[in-house]
Design an enzyme around this catalytic site. Sequence first.
Site, PDB file in Angstrom:
ATOM      1  N   LEU A  24       0.853  -1.195   0.000  1.00  0.00           N
ATOM      2  CA  LEU A  24       0.000   0.000   0.000  1.00  0.00           C
ATOM      3  C   LEU A  24       0.888   1.244   0.000  1.00  0.00           C
ATOM      4  O   LEU A  24       0.920   2.023   0.930  1.00  0.00           O
ATOM      5  CB  LEU A  24      -0.934  -0.039   1.205  1.00  0.00           C
ATOM      6  N   HIS A  25       1.670   1.395  -1.076  1.00  0.00           N
ATOM      7  CA  HIS A  25       2.546   2.560  -1.217  1.00  0.00           C
ATOM      8  C   HIS A  25       1.755   3.719  -1.811  1.00  0.00           C
ATOM      9  O   HIS A  25       0.535   3.656  -1.896  1.00  0.00           O
ATOM     10  CB  HIS A  25       3.788   2.210  -2.059  1.00  0.00           C
ATOM     11  N   ALA A  26       2.410   4.777  -2.241  1.00  0.00           N
ATOM     12  CA  ALA A  26       1.759   6.044  -2.593  1.00  0.00           C
ATOM     13  C   ALA A  26       0.551   5.932  -3.524  1.00  0.00           C
ATOM     14  O   ALA A  26      -0.539   6.383  -3.174  1.00  0.00           O
ATOM     15  CB  ALA A  26       2.779   7.015  -3.180  1.00  0.00           C
ATOM     16  N   ALA A  29      -2.232   3.633  -2.190  1.00  0.00           N
ATOM     17  CA  ALA A  29      -2.759   4.232  -0.959  1.00  0.00           C
ATOM     18  C   ALA A  29      -3.698   5.382  -1.303  1.00  0.00           C
ATOM     19  O   ALA A  29      -4.754   5.533  -0.689  1.00  0.00           O
ATOM     20  CB  ALA A  29      -1.616   4.714  -0.067  1.00  0.00           C
ATOM     21  N   GLU A  99       0.234  -1.534 -11.425  1.00  0.00           N
ATOM     22  CA  GLU A  99       0.677  -0.386 -12.210  1.00  0.00           C
ATOM     23  C   GLU A  99       1.490  -0.886 -13.396  1.00  0.00           C
ATOM     24  O   GLU A  99       2.335  -1.737 -13.249  1.00  0.00           O
ATOM     25  CB  GLU A  99       1.525   0.542 -11.343  1.00  0.00           C
TER      26      GLU A  99
END
Length: 100
Positions: A24-26, A29, A99
Amino acid sequence: MIFGQRRASVSARREVRVSNKLGLHARPAAHFVKHVRTFRSEIWLVTGGGRYSASSLIEVLRANLDCGATAPLEANGVDAEEAVQQLEKLLGESGKFDES
């Protein structure tokens, strides 16, 4: 609503698992927080490091949830049960945050 009456507040709690391969990075998130903000309930991620507001990007990043991490998701409010249900599903869908 009649003056003096309040809608009953509901609490819900569910153990959620982060399936995104990068955690749950940038970017994921931010996507998660966007969904959290569609609910009227107060929503929290709880980890060994503390209790983090799920409606705050900074707080979600501070929760430091990597791929495979599990954490209780708590909600308190009129749509608490619906919130934890939908957010659990969102976090569990590994392709949702992928991504390219």
